[in-house]
Design a protein around this motif. Structure first.
Motif, mmCIF file in Angstrom:
data_model
loop_
_atom_site.group_PDB
_atom_site.id
_atom_site.type_symbol
_atom_site.label_atom_id
_atom_site.label_comp_id
_atom_site.label_asym_id
_atom_site.label_seq_id
_atom_site.Cartn_x
_atom_site.Cartn_y
_atom_site.Cartn_z
ATOM 1 N N LYS A 189 0.819 -1.214 0.000
ATOM 2 C CA LYS A 189 0.000 0.000 0.000
ATOM 3 C C LYS A 189 0.854 1.266 0.000
ATOM 4 O O LYS A 189 0.528 2.246 -0.686
ATOM 5 C CB LYS A 189 -0.951 0.007 1.201
ATOM 6 C CG LYS A 189 -1.906 1.205 1.178
ATOM 7 C CD LYS A 189 -2.995 1.092 2.231
ATOM 8 C CE LYS A 189 -2.497 1.395 3.614
ATOM 9 N NZ LYS A 189 -3.602 1.587 4.590
ATOM 10 N N ARG A 190 1.952 1.258 0.742
ATOM 11 C CA ARG A 190 2.792 2.460 0.764
ATOM 12 C C ARG A 190 3.415 2.717 -0.614
ATOM 13 O O ARG A 190 3.585 3.871 -1.023
ATOM 14 C CB ARG A 190 3.890 2.322 1.824
ATOM 15 C CG ARG A 190 4.814 3.557 1.916
ATOM 16 C CD ARG A 190 4.024 4.831 2.226
ATOM 17 N NE ARG A 190 4.806 6.030 1.991
ATOM 18 C CZ ARG A 190 5.596 6.606 2.898
ATOM 19 N NH1 ARG A 190 5.727 6.081 4.106
ATOM 20 N NH2 ARG A 190 6.265 7.695 2.609
ATOM 21 N N ASP A 191 3.756 1.657 -1.338
ATOM 22 C CA ASP A 191 4.282 1.824 -2.688
ATOM 23 C C ASP A 191 3.223 2.431 -3.605
ATOM 24 O O ASP A 191 3.522 3.273 -4.455
ATOM 25 C CB ASP A 191 4.742 0.481 -3.256
ATOM 26 C CG ASP A 191 5.876 -0.130 -2.455
ATOM 27 O OD1 ASP A 191 6.816 0.614 -2.108
ATOM 28 O OD2 ASP A 191 5.823 -1.337 -2.175
ATOM 29 N N LEU A 192 1.981 2.006 -3.439
ATOM 30 C CA LEU A 192 0.874 2.574 -4.211
ATOM 31 C C LEU A 192 0.698 4.044 -3.873
ATOM 32 O O LEU A 192 0.530 4.886 -4.769
ATOM 33 C CB LEU A 192 -0.409 1.793 -3.927
ATOM 34 C CG LEU A 192 -1.696 2.365 -4.520
ATOM 35 C CD1 LEU A 192 -1.627 2.394 -6.042
ATOM 36 C CD2 LEU A 192 -2.912 1.548 -4.047
ATOM 37 N N PHE A 193 0.726 4.361 -2.587
ATOM 38 C CA PHE A 193 0.589 5.756 -2.159
ATOM 39 C C PHE A 193 1.690 6.623 -2.772
ATOM 40 O O PHE A 193 1.429 7.720 -3.276
ATOM 41 C CB PHE A 193 0.648 5.837 -0.634
ATOM 42 C CG PHE A 193 0.477 7.228 -0.084
ATOM 43 C CD1 PHE A 193 -0.787 7.728 0.172
ATOM 44 C CD2 PHE A 193 1.576 8.038 0.166
ATOM 45 C CE1 PHE A 193 -0.952 9.016 0.669
ATOM 46 C CE2 PHE A 193 1.428 9.317 0.658
ATOM 47 C CZ PHE A 193 0.159 9.814 0.917
ATOM 48 N N ASP A 194 2.921 6.132 -2.734
ATOM 49 C CA ASP A 194 4.037 6.884 -3.297
ATOM 50 C C ASP A 194 3.863 7.089 -4.802
ATOM 51 O O ASP A 194 4.198 8.151 -5.338
ATOM 52 C CB ASP A 194 5.361 6.178 -3.020
ATOM 53 C CG ASP A 194 5.790 6.295 -1.567
ATOM 54 O OD1 ASP A 194 5.247 7.164 -0.854
ATOM 55 O OD2 ASP A 194 6.654 5.523 -1.136
ATOM 56 N N ALA A 195 3.350 6.072 -5.489
ATOM 57 C CA ALA A 195 3.120 6.194 -6.922
ATOM 58 C C ALA A 195 2.055 7.246 -7.214
ATOM 59 O O ALA A 195 2.181 8.037 -8.158
ATOM 60 C CB ALA A 195 2.705 4.845 -7.513
ATOM 61 N N VAL A 196 1.012 7.267 -6.401
ATOM 62 C CA VAL A 196 -0.027 8.287 -6.535
ATOM 63 C C VAL A 196 0.567 9.674 -6.319
ATOM 64 O O VAL A 196 0.310 10.612 -7.080
ATOM 65 C CB VAL A 196 -1.168 8.029 -5.522
ATOM 66 C CG1 VAL A 196 -2.103 9.238 -5.449
ATOM 67 C CG2 VAL A 196 -1.955 6.787 -5.903
ATOM 68 N N PHE A 197 1.370 9.795 -5.293
ATOM 69 C CA PHE A 197 1.932 11.098 -4.947
ATOM 70 C C PHE A 197 2.893 11.599 -6.024
ATOM 71 O O PHE A 197 2.900 12.784 -6.378
ATOM 72 C CB PHE A 197 2.663 11.006 -3.602
ATOM 73 C CG PHE A 197 2.550 12.261 -2.782
ATOM 74 C CD1 PHE A 197 1.478 12.453 -1.931
ATOM 75 C CD2 PHE A 197 3.504 13.253 -2.875
ATOM 76 C CE1 PHE A 197 1.370 13.613 -1.183
ATOM 77 C CE2 PHE A 197 3.403 14.412 -2.128
ATOM 78 C CZ PHE A 197 2.331 14.601 -1.281
ATOM 79 N N LEU A 198 3.699 10.688 -6.545
ATOM 80 C CA LEU A 198 4.716 11.083 -7.525
ATOM 81 C C LEU A 198 4.103 11.526 -8.839
ATOM 82 O O LEU A 198 4.593 12.460 -9.470
ATOM 83 C CB LEU A 198 5.673 9.912 -7.775
ATOM 84 C CG LEU A 198 6.708 10.094 -8.887
ATOM 85 C CD1 LEU A 198 7.636 11.253 -8.572
ATOM 86 C CD2 LEU A 198 7.498 8.810 -9.105
ATOM 87 N N TYR A 233 9.392 14.748 -2.450
ATOM 88 C CA TYR A 233 8.807 15.097 -3.741
ATOM 89 C C TYR A 233 8.814 16.581 -4.060
ATOM 90 O O TYR A 233 8.743 16.959 -5.230
ATOM 91 C CB TYR A 233 7.374 14.561 -3.812
ATOM 92 C CG TYR A 233 7.326 13.057 -3.822
ATOM 93 C CD1 TYR A 233 7.975 12.334 -4.815
ATOM 94 C CD2 TYR A 233 6.673 12.355 -2.819
ATOM 95 C CE1 TYR A 233 7.956 10.947 -4.819
ATOM 96 C CE2 TYR A 233 6.642 10.970 -2.815
ATOM 97 C CZ TYR A 233 7.288 10.276 -3.827
ATOM 98 O OH TYR A 233 7.273 8.904 -3.822
ATOM 99 N N PHE A 234 8.881 17.460 -3.051
ATOM 100 C CA PHE A 234 8.734 18.882 -3.324
ATOM 101 C C PHE A 234 9.951 19.746 -2.998
ATOM 102 O O PHE A 234 10.024 20.892 -3.435
ATOM 103 C CB PHE A 234 7.518 19.428 -2.568
ATOM 104 C CG PHE A 234 6.207 18.912 -3.084
ATOM 105 C CD1 PHE A 234 5.813 19.146 -4.388
ATOM 106 C CD2 PHE A 234 5.365 18.165 -2.269
ATOM 107 C CE1 PHE A 234 4.610 18.665 -4.881
ATOM 108 C CE2 PHE A 234 4.168 17.672 -2.749
ATOM 109 C CZ PHE A 234 3.781 17.925 -4.056
ATOM 110 N N ASP A 235 10.902 19.234 -2.235
ATOM 111 C CA ASP A 235 12.022 20.071 -1.804
ATOM 112 C C ASP A 235 12.828 20.701 -2.939
ATOM 113 O O ASP A 235 13.213 21.872 -2.832
ATOM 114 C CB ASP A 235 12.954 19.295 -0.882
ATOM 115 C CG ASP A 235 12.470 19.318 0.558
ATOM 116 O OD1 ASP A 235 11.330 19.773 0.789
ATOM 117 O OD2 ASP A 235 13.220 18.880 1.452
ATOM 118 N N PRO A 236 13.138 20.001 -4.028
ATOM 119 C CA PRO A 236 13.958 20.632 -5.076
ATOM 120 C C PRO A 236 13.345 21.909 -5.634
ATOM 121 O O PRO A 236 14.048 22.918 -5.805
ATOM 122 C CB PRO A 236 14.059 19.539 -6.141
ATOM 123 C CG PRO A 236 13.934 18.260 -5.373
ATOM 124 C CD PRO A 236 12.925 18.559 -4.308
#
Length: 251
Positions: A87-96, A169-172
């Motif tokens: 599930k965390r991998d899915l969440f990260d994919a959604v976020f990215l 995901y947003f720092d850069p």
């Protein structure tokens, strides 16, 4: 291969194992899959991402199960695991997926503005360039972008993994903005600028979340869904805030 494909490829099982996970899957073939099959796979992945994004935005990470995502997407649970793993991998994919768009657009916008303005660059101009892309996407990008904005607002306030996720995901793009603000506000310390952005970040994610809080608080005088007006207010408010904190911490 995109960053998302590269990251998800690492969690996929070997071909023989994943055949067992997908009921009715055709026999394995050598060589490249047909274009129609590749297109169908991409559409299935997007369908799962859209369903997960919707559910996560409404119920948070802990309030959603893989089974619920599969049901919402109209696919077998095994397919969700096949494409995204845990599930965390899915969440990260959604976020990215949409973070890349936000970040690319924001960095491109502030770089274009800085190049065009040169020595006449202003704080308001920088903030307008940086803030406009997420507001525009939320205004015109369709329901998916509304869901994503709500998801970002939730994640930004999540004490468990929100800070790590937002940083990843947003720092850069944020660091690029701070570099340019430092040019406009040469007397500001780095601490001043980071506190300034911290306050802007909270206002930005809350506003894009469109929670309706403003509507109720103002008795309908102001509407949280009026993002055009919200963006204009935010540029002026944030610019004044950055100027106000200059000198609070020594350089």
């Amino acid at each position: 291969m995109s960053k998302l494909d590269a990251s998800t490829a690492a969690v996929r099982p070997v071909a023989a194992a994943r055949r067992k996970l997908v009921p009715g899957a055709p026999p394995a073939r050598r060589g490249r899959p047909p274009k129609a099959q590749a297109k169908a796979a991409g559409e299935t992945r997007d369908l799962i991402l859209d369903a997960a994004e919707d559910l996560f935005s409404k119920h948070g990470f802990y309030g959603v199960t893989i089974r619920e995502v599969a049901r919402e997407a109209g696919v077998d649970t095994a397919l969700v695991h096949y494409y995204f793993g845990a599930k965390r991998d899915l969440f990260d994919a959604v976020f990215l997926r949409r973070a890349e768009v936000w970040n690319d657009d924001r960095v491109a916008a502030i770089d274009r503005y800085a190049e065009a303005a040169g020595a006449d660059m202003t704080l308001e101009g920088l903030l307008e360039a940086f803030l406009r892309p997420p507001f525009e996407w939320s205004l015109k990008g369709g329901p998916g972008w509304k869901h994503y904005a709500a998801l970002v607002a939730q994640t930004n306030a999540n004490p468990t993994f929100g800070g790590e996720t937002m940083a990843r995901y947003f720092d850069p793009s944020i660091r690029r903005l701070i570099e340019l603000i430092a040019v406009v506000l040469p007397d500001a310390s780095e601490v001043d600028l980071y506190w300034g952005y911290h306050n802007l970040s909270g206002a930005l994610t809350l506003t894009l979340g469109e929670t309706g809080r403003l509507d109720r608080l103002s008795g309908g005088l102001a509407r949280s869904g009026d993002l055009e007006t919200a963006g204009d207010y935010m540029v002026r408010f944030a610019a004044a805030g950055f100027r106000a904190v200059v000198g609070m911490s020594p350089r």
